[in-house]
Design an enzyme around this catalytic site. Structure first.
Site, PDB file in Angstrom:
ATOM      1  N   HIS A   1       0.660  -1.138  -0.042  1.00 26.75           N
ATOM      2  CA  HIS A   1       0.124   0.118  -0.126  1.00 26.75           C
ATOM      3  C   HIS A   1       0.721   1.335   0.075  1.00 26.75           C
ATOM      4  O   HIS A   1       1.843   1.213   0.701  1.00 26.75           O
ATOM      5  CB  HIS A   1      -1.050   0.028   1.241  1.00 26.75           C
TER       6      HIS A   1
ATOM      7  N   GLU B   1      -7.807  -5.284  -0.463  1.00 20.84           N
ATOM      8  CA  GLU B   1      -8.338  -6.000  -1.620  1.00 20.84           C
ATOM      9  C   GLU B   1      -8.264  -7.543  -1.229  1.00 20.84           C
ATOM     10  O   GLU B   1      -9.011  -8.271  -1.841  1.00 20.84           O
ATOM     11  CB  GLU B   1      -7.671  -5.611  -2.690  1.00 20.84           C
TER      12      GLU B   1
HETATM   13  N1  ACO Z   1       4.067  -7.780  -4.621  1.00 18.46           N
HETATM   14  C1  ACO Z   1       5.321  -7.775  -4.834  1.00 18.46           C
HETATM   15  N2  ACO Z   1       6.116  -6.662  -4.835  1.00 18.46           N
HETATM   16  C2  ACO Z   1       5.661  -5.504  -4.503  1.00 18.46           C
HETATM   17  C3  ACO Z   1       4.192  -5.387  -4.303  1.00 18.46           C
HETATM   18  C4  ACO Z   1       3.443  -6.573  -4.339  1.00 18.46           C
HETATM   19  N3  ACO Z   1       2.106  -6.595  -4.055  1.00 18.46           N
HETATM   20  N4  ACO Z   1       3.890  -4.216  -3.990  1.00 18.46           N
HETATM   21  C5  ACO Z   1       5.042  -3.509  -4.007  1.00 18.46           C
HETATM   22  N5  ACO Z   1       5.883  -4.299  -4.244  1.00 18.46           N
HETATM   23  C6  ACO Z   1       7.562  -3.997  -4.604  1.00 18.46           C
HETATM   24  C7  ACO Z   1       7.636  -3.239  -5.830  1.00 18.46           C
HETATM   25  O1  ACO Z   1       8.171  -4.048  -6.944  1.00 18.46           O
HETATM   26  C8  ACO Z   1       8.731  -2.338  -5.497  1.00 18.46           C
HETATM   27  O2  ACO Z   1      10.044  -3.004  -5.773  1.00 18.46           O
HETATM   28  P1  ACO Z   1      11.219  -2.399  -6.370  1.00 18.46           P
HETATM   29  O3  ACO Z   1      11.589  -1.378  -5.362  1.00 18.46           O
HETATM   30  O4  ACO Z   1      12.322  -3.425  -6.396  1.00 18.46           O
HETATM   31  O5  ACO Z   1      10.950  -1.862  -7.812  1.00 18.46           O
HETATM   32  C9  ACO Z   1       8.493  -2.000  -4.137  1.00 18.46           C
HETATM   33  O6  ACO Z   1       8.066  -3.098  -3.516  1.00 18.46           O
HETATM   34  C10 ACO Z   1       7.819  -0.782  -3.770  1.00 18.46           C
HETATM   35  O7  ACO Z   1       6.769  -0.853  -4.623  1.00 18.46           O
HETATM   36  P2  ACO Z   1       6.028   0.464  -5.040  1.00 18.46           P
HETATM   37  O8  ACO Z   1       5.421   0.234  -6.472  1.00 18.46           O
HETATM   38  O9  ACO Z   1       6.838   1.808  -4.999  1.00 18.46           O
HETATM   39  O10 ACO Z   1       4.876   0.928  -4.109  1.00 18.46           O
HETATM   40  P3  ACO Z   1       3.624   1.775  -4.126  1.00 18.46           P
HETATM   41  O11 ACO Z   1       3.568   2.424  -2.745  1.00 18.46           O
HETATM   42  O12 ACO Z   1       3.938   2.886  -5.285  1.00 18.46           O
HETATM   43  O13 ACO Z   1       2.585   0.609  -4.683  1.00 18.46           O
HETATM   44  C11 ACO Z   1       0.798  -0.776  -4.602  1.00 18.46           C
HETATM   45  C12 ACO Z   1       1.510   0.516  -3.882  1.00 18.46           C
HETATM   46  C13 ACO Z   1       0.464   0.062  -5.884  1.00 18.46           C
HETATM   47  C14 ACO Z   1      -0.749  -0.819  -3.956  1.00 18.46           C
HETATM   48  C15 ACO Z   1       1.631  -1.916  -4.916  1.00 18.46           C
HETATM   49  O14 ACO Z   1       1.778  -2.361  -3.437  1.00 18.46           O
HETATM   50  C16 ACO Z   1       0.937  -3.063  -5.604  1.00 18.46           C
HETATM   51  O15 ACO Z   1       1.054  -3.047  -6.749  1.00 18.46           O
HETATM   52  N6  ACO Z   1       0.220  -3.950  -4.865  1.00 18.46           N
HETATM   53  C17 ACO Z   1      -0.239  -5.050  -5.640  1.00 18.46           C
HETATM   54  C18 ACO Z   1      -1.789  -4.426  -6.342  1.00 18.46           C
HETATM   55  C19 ACO Z   1      -2.781  -4.200  -5.135  1.00 18.46           C
HETATM   56  O16 ACO Z   1      -2.941  -4.923  -4.247  1.00 18.46           O
HETATM   57  N7  ACO Z   1      -3.733  -3.246  -5.264  1.00 18.46           N
HETATM   58  C20 ACO Z   1      -4.716  -2.705  -4.480  1.00 18.46           C
HETATM   59  C21 ACO Z   1      -3.777  -1.545  -3.280  1.00 18.46           C
HETATM   60  S1  ACO Z   1      -5.349  -1.229  -2.278  1.00 18.46           S
HETATM   61  C22 ACO Z   1      -6.121  -0.055  -2.918  1.00 18.46           C
HETATM   62  O17 ACO Z   1      -6.006   0.706  -3.844  1.00 18.46           O
HETATM   63  C23 ACO Z   1      -7.768  -0.221  -2.573  1.00 18.46           C
END
Ligand code: ACO
Length: 357
Positions: free
Chosen positions: A243, A302
């Site tokens: 998140h 989610e």
């Molecule tokens: N699985 C694996 N790796 C992940 C995940 C995940 N769910 N989430 C983040 N990471 C990793 C990224 O790949 C990144 O790695 P890196 O630094 O080596 O490139 C690191 O963790 C940081 O990720 P960011 O994209 O900077 O995190 P951000 O805060 O931008 O993203 C997000 C948040 C978009 C929710 C992300 O965690 C994600 O894509 N999760 C999966 C989709 C999801 O569950 N969405 C629903 C969110 S809740 C809502 O909106 C109601």
């Protein structure tokens, strides 16, 4: 990145997301004092005190009438619309509703996703949509319009808990979108339609369907660790984890997990499905901790949304629409709050292109 990322884009009395402590406050009430404790209608009264009536009963009646008004659009469903994905069909139906800044438009917008989603599910499956019933609560009527049966109390309570849990959540992508559009004075319908577009993406409200795809792929609890490891090694994101704001567990995940526990205890869902989800959650959290030790990646809303909506009989392509049925309360409340400020939201971009010759 400069401080541009941290600019405060709005002041709000609606909700506070404390990402460090894993706390969500909606209109002065902690989520655990609302989810499973107060009805969706009473939370709407908190979110929109100077738009809706102040009592839960009055909001319930207003919302029921608005569901009936929205349902008139269902008569105009056509095959082109039904060939769209469910979220796109919902967006198309929402686009037909009148715009404006008055109470009747606000109510119609709040009521419409709950009237449209069950009708679209049925119509896409070749079944006749069921009209709303003014004698039911919003959650009860959504379930009745889905199945055609009187829903059980435990199912009504689970959906009501869900709608409350997702009703508002600070300045998330869709809510910010709603505020930007409302700030131009375009009207509630335009604000909600734009917000729905933002919600649709898999990084926001489009994740719960893929969570179930993941559970299906894992299939049995003892397969969870190996499956999750394979995904992480291929650089895939695990849906339902991580998140932008929470650096600890998303409190909404716990609110929904409790609702699932209550549903399971009364036989309202398949206990083996919950056990599989818990095994996947454990495996995913362990793998994410090992793969990204510097980044806290915890379960988000989610993950348990997927289980809950599946247990309530919603097909996975409808999950984003059901999310919209809850979040629309927050969208309209934020749109209203923004309109009251009288101020256009117009952020600056930082130019990083070539200098002019
Ligand atoms: N699985 C694996 N790796 C992940 C995940 C995940 N769910 N989430 C983040 N990471 C990793 C990224 O790949 C990144 O790695 P890196 O630094 O080596 O490139 C690191 O963790 C940081 O990720 P960011 O994209 O900077 O995190 P951000 O805060 O931008 O993203 C997000 C948040 C978009 C929710 C992300 O965690 C994600 O894509 N999760 C999966 C989709 C999801 O569950 N969405 C629903 C969110 S809740 C809502 O909106 C109601």
């Amino acid at each position: 990145m400069s401080g541009l990322d941290d600019i405060i884009a709005a002041e709000t009395r609606l909700s506070e997301v404390d990402g460090l402590n894993g706390r969500l406050v909606i209109c002065g009430h902690s989520l655990d004092a609302l989810a499973g404790q107060r009805s969706f209608e009473s939370v709407l009264a908190l979110l929109l005190p100077d738009v809706l009536s102040s009592s839960e009963e009055a909001v319930r009646a207003e919302l029921a009438q608005a569901r009936l008004r929205a349902f008139r659009e269902v008569a105009r469903l056509d095959t082109d619309l039904l060939s769209l994905s469910l979220t796109e069909a919902l967006r198309a139906l929402m686009a037909r509703l009148p715009d404006g800044e008055d109470k009747s438009v606000a109510l119609l917008q709040i009521a419409a996703p709950a009237a449209f989603v069950p009708a679209l599910i049925r119509a896409k499956a070749g079944r006749k949509p069921i009209p709303p019933h003014t004698g039911r609560s919003h959650a009860a009527d959504m379930l009745a319009m889905l199945t055609g049966d009187q829903p059980g109390e435990e199912h009504i309570s689970a959906l009501d808990t869900y709608l409350v849990t997702v009703s508002d959540h600070g300045l998330n992508a869709s809510t910010f979108t709603a505020r930007v559009v409302a700030s131009t004075r375009a009207g509630y319908a335009s604000a909600v339609l734009a917000a729905l577009g933002a919600l649709k993406g898999p990084l926001h409200g489009g994740a719960p369907g893929p969570v179930l795809d993941m559970l299906d792929a894992v299939a049995t609890p003892d397969n969870a660790t190996a499956w999750v490891a394979g995904e992480i090694s291929r650089g895939e994101r695990l849906m339902g984890f991580g998140h932008r704001i929470y650096r600890v567990r998303d409190p909404r995940a716990d609110a929904l997990k409790s609702a699932l526990g209550r549903l399971s205890a009364v036989g309202g869902m398949d206990a083996s499905r919950l056990a599989l989800a818990e095994a996947v959650e454990r495996a995913a959290l362990a793998a994410l901790r090992a793969a990204k030790p510097d980044r806290v990646l915890e379960t988000n809303v989610e993950f348990f949304t997927a289980l809950l909506l599946e247990a309530l009989g919603f097909p996975r392509d409808a999950f984003t629409g059901v999310f919209a049925a809850g979040r629309v309360g927050g969208w309209v409340a934020h749109a209203h709050e923004q309109i009251q400020t009288g101020r256009l939201i117009r952020p600056q971009s930082r130019y990083v292109g070539p200098k002019a010759a």
